[in-house]
Write a protein that holds these residues in place. Structure first.
Motif, PDB file in Angstrom:
ATOM      1  N   GLY A 106       0.792  -1.201   0.022  1.00  0.00           N
ATOM      2  CA  GLY A 106       0.018  -0.122   0.030  1.00  0.00           C
ATOM      3  C   GLY A 106       0.738   1.158  -0.096  1.00  0.00           C
ATOM      4  N   GLN A 107       2.293   1.146  -0.166  1.00  0.00           N
ATOM      5  CA  GLN A 107       2.873   2.388  -0.114  1.00  0.00           C
ATOM      6  C   GLN A 107       3.046   2.868  -1.541  1.00  0.00           C
ATOM      7  OE1 GLN A 107       6.433   0.454   1.430  1.00  0.00           O
ATOM      8  NE2 GLN A 107       5.550   0.535   3.592  1.00  0.00           N
ATOM      9  N   HIS A 108       2.062   3.324  -2.260  1.00  0.00           N
ATOM     10  CA  HIS A 108       2.257   3.330  -3.666  1.00  0.00           C
ATOM     11  C   HIS A 108       2.987   4.612  -4.137  1.00  0.00           C
ATOM     12  CE1 HIS A 108      -1.207   0.798  -3.888  1.00  0.00           C
ATOM     13  NE2 HIS A 108      -1.853   1.674  -2.985  1.00  0.00           N
ATOM     14  N   GLU A 109       3.534   5.443  -3.493  1.00  0.00           N
ATOM     15  CA  GLU A 109       4.182   6.718  -3.578  1.00  0.00           C
ATOM     16  C   GLU A 109       5.573   6.086  -3.846  1.00  0.00           C
ATOM     17  OE1 GLU A 109       3.624   9.417  -4.954  1.00  0.00           O
ATOM     18  OE2 GLU A 109       1.581   9.505  -4.679  1.00  0.00           O
ATOM     19  N   GLN A 110       6.141   5.186  -2.855  1.00  0.00           N
ATOM     20  CA  GLN A 110       7.325   4.483  -2.677  1.00  0.00           C
ATOM     21  C   GLN A 110       7.473   3.653  -3.972  1.00  0.00           C
ATOM     22  OE1 GLN A 110      10.309   5.376  -0.993  1.00  0.00           O
ATOM     23  NE2 GLN A 110      11.149   3.663  -2.340  1.00  0.00           N
ATOM     24  N   ALA A 111       6.406   2.868  -4.366  1.00  0.00           N
ATOM     25  CA  ALA A 111       6.385   2.076  -5.500  1.00  0.00           C
ATOM     26  C   ALA A 111       6.771   2.658  -6.881  1.00  0.00           C
ATOM     27  CB  ALA A 111       5.166   1.261  -5.508  1.00  0.00           C
ATOM     28  N   ILE A 112       5.952   3.851  -6.783  1.00  0.00           N
ATOM     29  CA  ILE A 112       6.141   4.947  -8.022  1.00  0.00           C
ATOM     30  C   ILE A 112       7.665   5.217  -8.221  1.00  0.00           C
ATOM     31  CG2 ILE A 112       5.584   7.209  -9.239  1.00  0.00           C
ATOM     32  CD1 ILE A 112       2.705   6.591  -7.883  1.00  0.00           C
ATOM     33  N   ALA A 113       8.214   5.636  -6.781  1.00  0.00           N
ATOM     34  CA  ALA A 113       9.579   6.191  -6.955  1.00  0.00           C
ATOM     35  C   ALA A 113      10.450   5.143  -7.200  1.00  0.00           C
ATOM     36  CB  ALA A 113       9.948   6.629  -5.441  1.00  0.00           C
ATOM     37  N   SER A 114      10.254   3.710  -6.853  1.00  0.00           N
ATOM     38  CA  SER A 114      11.195   2.615  -7.098  1.00  0.00           C
ATOM     39  C   SER A 114      10.937   2.227  -8.702  1.00  0.00           C
ATOM     40  CB  SER A 114      10.647   1.427  -6.513  1.00  0.00           C
ATOM     41  OG  SER A 114      11.112   1.728  -5.218  1.00  0.00           O
ATOM     42  N   TYR A 115       9.812   2.310  -8.954  1.00  0.00           N
ATOM     43  CA  TYR A 115       9.586   2.243 -10.612  1.00  0.00           C
ATOM     44  C   TYR A 115      10.212   3.411 -11.370  1.00  0.00           C
ATOM     45  CZ  TYR A 115       5.953  -1.165  -9.452  1.00  0.00           C
ATOM     46  OH  TYR A 115       5.191  -2.276  -8.921  1.00  0.00           O
ATOM     47  N   ASP A 116      10.260   4.521 -10.872  1.00  0.00           N
ATOM     48  CA  ASP A 116      11.043   5.487 -11.804  1.00  0.00           C
ATOM     49  C   ASP A 116      12.495   5.108 -11.772  1.00  0.00           C
ATOM     50  OD1 ASP A 116       8.886   7.074 -12.371  1.00  0.00           O
ATOM     51  OD2 ASP A 116       9.050   8.443 -10.403  1.00  0.00           O
ATOM     52  N   GLN A 117      12.826   4.613 -10.464  1.00  0.00           N
ATOM     53  CA  GLN A 117      14.510   4.427 -10.535  1.00  0.00           C
ATOM     54  C   GLN A 117      14.766   3.374 -11.540  1.00  0.00           C
ATOM     55  OE1 GLN A 117      16.680   6.406  -9.381  1.00  0.00           O
ATOM     56  NE2 GLN A 117      18.371   4.974  -9.933  1.00  0.00           N
ATOM     57  N   ALA A 118      13.816   2.222 -11.783  1.00  0.00           N
ATOM     58  CA  ALA A 118      14.211   1.239 -12.566  1.00  0.00           C
ATOM     59  C   ALA A 118      14.072   1.584 -14.055  1.00  0.00           C
ATOM     60  CB  ALA A 118      13.028   0.302 -12.120  1.00  0.00           C
ATOM     61  N   ILE A 119      13.177   2.592 -14.199  1.00  0.00           N
ATOM     62  CA  ILE A 119      13.244   3.123 -15.683  1.00  0.00           C
ATOM     63  C   ILE A 119      14.320   4.054 -16.090  1.00  0.00           C
ATOM     64  CG2 ILE A 119      11.649   4.755 -16.990  1.00  0.00           C
ATOM     65  CD1 ILE A 119       9.132   3.305 -15.589  1.00  0.00           C
ATOM     66  N   ARG A 120      14.835   4.829 -15.065  1.00  0.00           N
ATOM     67  CA  ARG A 120      15.924   5.635 -15.363  1.00  0.00           C
ATOM     68  C   ARG A 120      17.030   4.711 -15.538  1.00  0.00           C
ATOM     69  NH1 ARG A 120      13.628   9.263 -11.610  1.00  0.00           N
ATOM     70  NH2 ARG A 120      14.479   8.253  -9.566  1.00  0.00           N
ATOM     71  N   ILE A 121      17.236   3.611 -15.099  1.00  0.00           N
ATOM     72  CA  ILE A 121      18.532   2.756 -15.352  1.00  0.00           C
ATOM     73  C   ILE A 121      18.115   1.936 -16.646  1.00  0.00           C
ATOM     74  CG2 ILE A 121      19.658   0.607 -14.488  1.00  0.00           C
ATOM     75  CD1 ILE A 121      18.829   1.637 -11.560  1.00  0.00           C
ATOM     76  N   ASP A 122      17.111   1.620 -16.918  1.00  0.00           N
ATOM     77  CA  ASP A 122      16.637   0.956 -18.133  1.00  0.00           C
ATOM     78  C   ASP A 122      15.195   1.295 -18.555  1.00  0.00           C
ATOM     79  OD1 ASP A 122      15.982  -1.064 -19.977  1.00  0.00           O
ATOM     80  OD2 ASP A 122      15.853  -2.731 -18.929  1.00  0.00           O
ATOM     81  N   PRO A 123      15.326   2.445 -19.426  1.00  0.00           N
ATOM     82  CA  PRO A 123      14.108   2.883 -20.074  1.00  0.00           C
ATOM     83  C   PRO A 123      13.137   2.004 -20.963  1.00  0.00           C
ATOM     84  CG  PRO A 123      16.042   3.833 -20.819  1.00  0.00           C
ATOM     85  CD  PRO A 123      16.320   2.843 -19.805  1.00  0.00           C
ATOM     86  N   TYR A 124      13.717   0.925 -20.891  1.00  0.00           N
ATOM     87  CA  TYR A 124      13.053  -0.094 -21.636  1.00  0.00           C
ATOM     88  C   TYR A 124      12.484  -1.336 -20.866  1.00  0.00           C
ATOM     89  CZ  TYR A 124      15.552   2.069 -25.534  1.00  0.00           C
ATOM     90  OH  TYR A 124      15.979   3.013 -26.535  1.00  0.00           O
ATOM     91  N   HIS A 125      12.341  -1.186 -19.759  1.00  0.00           N
ATOM     92  CA  HIS A 125      11.771  -2.146 -18.755  1.00  0.00           C
ATOM     93  C   HIS A 125      10.357  -1.961 -18.769  1.00  0.00           C
ATOM     94  CE1 HIS A 125      11.481  -4.583 -15.261  1.00  0.00           C
ATOM     95  NE2 HIS A 125      12.458  -4.407 -14.974  1.00  0.00           N
ATOM     96  N   ALA A 126       9.670  -2.782 -19.838  1.00  0.00           N
ATOM     97  CA  ALA A 126       8.101  -2.702 -19.896  1.00  0.00           C
ATOM     98  C   ALA A 126       7.271  -2.901 -18.662  1.00  0.00           C
ATOM     99  CB  ALA A 126       7.841  -3.533 -20.895  1.00  0.00           C
TER     100      ALA A 126
END
Length: 109
Positions: A56-76
């Motif tokens: 239920g920590q959606h903002e932290q989840a979004i931040a983690s996904y953002d970091q994954a995408i910064r590292i790999d912009p093709y991470h579907a």
């Protein structure tokens, strides 16, 4: 292709197992250790996002996904799951854009 430390991969596998058993908090702890060891591991951040979302920590989840995408912009998967987390917090326009990006990546367009 980037290679990662065996210990990092072991921690990520442990986190996956804990997450599959529903122990998302324990999975997050494993992932924090993995990320400390390999701070450029997109899969660790994507899984961290998944676990935070389950907690239920959606903002932290979004931040983690953002970091994954910064590292790999093709991470579907990170794009798609970010969209779902955004939808959970009422950010529907952004969610739609992220989900569309994931579909584009999945379909190769």
């Amino acid at each position: 292709m980037q290679t990662f430390n065996f210990n990092t991969e072991h921690l990520i596998r442990q986190a996956q197992e804990k997450s599959m058993r529903g122990d998302h908090a324990a999975a997050v702890e494993c992932l924090r250790k993995a990320i400390d060891m390999e701070p450029q591991h997109p899969g660790a951040f994507a899984l961290m996002g998944d676990c935070c979302d389950y907690l239920g920590q959606h903002e932290q989840a979004i931040a983690s996904y953002d970091q994954a995408i910064r590292i790999d912009p093709y991470h579907a998967d990170a794009w798609f799951n970010k969209g779902m987390s955004l939808r959970s917090v009422g950010r529907d326009a952004e969610a739609t854009q992220c989900i569309a990006k994931s579909i584009e990546l999945y379909c190769g367009r």
